[in-house]
Design a protein around this motif. Structure first.
Motif, PDB file in Angstrom:
ATOM      1  N   VAL A 153      32.905  14.733 -13.893  1.00 41.97           N
ATOM      2  CA  VAL A 153      32.019  15.579 -13.090  1.00 41.97           C
ATOM      3  C   VAL A 153      32.817  16.544 -12.223  1.00 41.97           C
ATOM      4  O   VAL A 153      32.478  17.738 -12.124  1.00 41.97           O
ATOM      5  N   CYS A 154      33.891  16.065 -11.601  1.00 44.77           N
ATOM      6  CA  CYS A 154      34.609  16.849 -10.598  1.00 44.77           C
ATOM      7  C   CYS A 154      35.591  17.853 -11.196  1.00 44.77           C
ATOM      8  O   CYS A 154      35.743  18.964 -10.665  1.00 44.77           O
ATOM      9  N   VAL A 163      33.686  10.128 -12.469  1.00 42.02           N
ATOM     10  CA  VAL A 163      33.954  11.061 -11.375  1.00 42.02           C
ATOM     11  C   VAL A 163      34.822  12.225 -11.859  1.00 42.02           C
ATOM     12  O   VAL A 163      34.579  13.391 -11.506  1.00 42.02           O
ATOM     13  N   PHE A 220      34.021  21.201 -12.265  1.00 43.58           N
ATOM     14  CA  PHE A 220      33.627  21.957 -11.077  1.00 43.58           C
ATOM     15  C   PHE A 220      34.848  22.506 -10.358  1.00 43.58           C
ATOM     16  O   PHE A 220      34.833  23.643  -9.852  1.00 43.58           O
ATOM     17  N   LEU A 221      35.940  21.720 -10.294  1.00 39.94           N
ATOM     18  CA  LEU A 221      37.175  22.198  -9.671  1.00 39.94           C
ATOM     19  C   LEU A 221      37.744  23.386 -10.433  1.00 39.94           C
ATOM     20  O   LEU A 221      38.220  24.357  -9.829  1.00 39.94           O
TER      21      LEU A 221
END
Length: 286
Positions: A23-24, A20, A27-28
Motif C-alpha cells: 500500500v505504502c 503495508v 503511494f511513496l
C-alpha cells in the motif's frame, strides 16, 4: 484463547508488513515522482523512489495554470453539497420506510429496490438529464445519484433496530415524527450516518463519468481533469497565456493524483472511530 506461537506471530507480522509495503510503496513513488525534478524523472525512466533534490515545480505549475484549482473547487463544492443533500434525503426516506403502517411504504420500497436490480442505462439517463435542462449544470452530478439504494437499505435496517420502546416513549411525550427523528433516532445513529456519509463523500469526490457526459471541459471536476492528464497524457496550459508548462508530464500527472487523494486521507481519521463502530455494529446485528 491460548497465546499464539512465536512462529505464528512472526508469520502474521510478515504478512502485515507485506500488505503495508504494497500500500505504502506505490503511494511513496507517486509523491516522490511529483516532487522530483524534470531531469531526475527522465534519468530514472519516469519514476522516482526518493528525489535527490525535491522541488515543488509541478505543484506550482498546476496552481499557476488555474485549471486544477478550479476543478478542485468544483469537486469540493459538489462533494459537500451532494453529501449533505444525499444524507438528508436518504435519512428521511429510510426513516419513513422503516416505520410500520406508513401509507404506501411497501410499494415505494419495492420501487426503490427495483431501481437497484434494474438500473437505467447511459442513454436513458442522458436523455432524462437533457429533458430536465440539467446539461452543463453541476446539478447533473448530484440529482441523478441523490439516493443510493444500498445506503438507503443500510439506514433503514439501522432505524428498524432502534428499540420500539424509545419510539413509544417519545410518542407519549407528544413528539411528532420529525421530533422523534431528530431527537431520538439521529443521536443513536451517529456511527451509521458517519459510514453512509463517508460512502457518499467518496463517491462524489471520485465521480468522473457523469462529468464527462453532462459537463463542458471548463466545468470539469478534479477527477475528470485527473483522468485527462493521466490517461491522455495531456499537459497543463496557463489559464492566462495559453502556453504549455515546462514541467515533465509524469510529474504533473503524479502531482494531480496527490492533490486528488490527499483530501480523502485527511477526512478519514476524523470519521475512523464512527466508521469502525458502524461496521462492527452492522456485523453484530447481521
Amino acid at each position: 484463547m491460548e497465546k499464539p506461537r512465536p512462529l505464528t506471530q512472526a508469520a502474521k507480522a510478515l504478512a502485515l508488513a507485506a500488505v503495508v509495503l504494497l500500500v505504502c510503496v506505490p503511494f511513496l513513488v507517486i509523491v516522490s515522482t511529483s516532487l522530483a525534478s524534470t531531469q531526475e524523472v527522465v534519468d530514472n525512466g519516469g519514476w522516482v523512489l526518493w528525489p535527490s533534490e525535491p522541488t515543488l515545480d509541478a505543484y506550482r505549475d498546476i496552481f499557476d495554470g488555474g485549471i486544477v484549482t478550479h476543478a478542485l473547487g468544483v469537486s469540493a463544492g459538489v462533494t459537500i453539497v451532494g453529501t449533505l443533500l444525499s444524507l438528508a434525503c436518504t435519512v428521511t426516506l429510510a426513516y419513513a420506510l422503516s416505520r410500520p403502517g406508513v401509507f404506501g411504504g411497501k410499494p415505494v420500497l419495492l420501487l426503490v429496490l427495483f431501481t437497484f436490480l434494474f438500473p437505467p442505462g447511459m442513454i436513458p439517463s442522458f436523455l432524462l438529464v437533457k429533458e430536465l435542462g440539467l446539461l452543463d449544470s453541476y446539478a447533473s452530478l448530484v440529482l441523478p445519484v441523490l439516493v443510493n439504494v444500498f445506503n438507503l437499505v443500510v439506514l433503514r435496517g439501522f432505524f428498524q433496530s432502534v428499540p420500539e420502546e424509545l419510539y413509544e416513549a417519545a410518542r407519549l411525550d407528544g413528539a411528532g415524527d420529525w421530533r422523534v427523528l431528530v431527537s431520538v433516532v439521529l443521536p443513536l445513529s451517529k456511527a451509521a450516518l458517519a459510514v453512509v456519509g463517508l460512502f457518499y463523500a467518496v463517491a462524489y469526490w471520485n465521480s468522473w463519468f457523469y462529468a464527462s457526459l453532462y459537463l463542458e471541459s471548463d466545468h470539469w471536476p478534479l477527477q475528470q481533469v485527473l483522468r485527462t492528464y493521466v490517461v491522455s497524457g495531456a499537459g497543463l496550459t496557463d489559464a492566462t497565456t495559453g502556453e504549455a508548462t515546462v514541467t515533465a508530464p509524469q510529474t504533473v500527472q503524479m502531482a494531480v493524483l496527490v492533490i486528488a487523494t490527499v483530501p480523502i486521507l485527511l477526512v478519514y481519521p476524523f470519521l475512523q472511530k464512527y466508521f469502525t463502530k458502524g461496521v462492527l455494529t452492522g456485523a453484530i446485528k447481521s
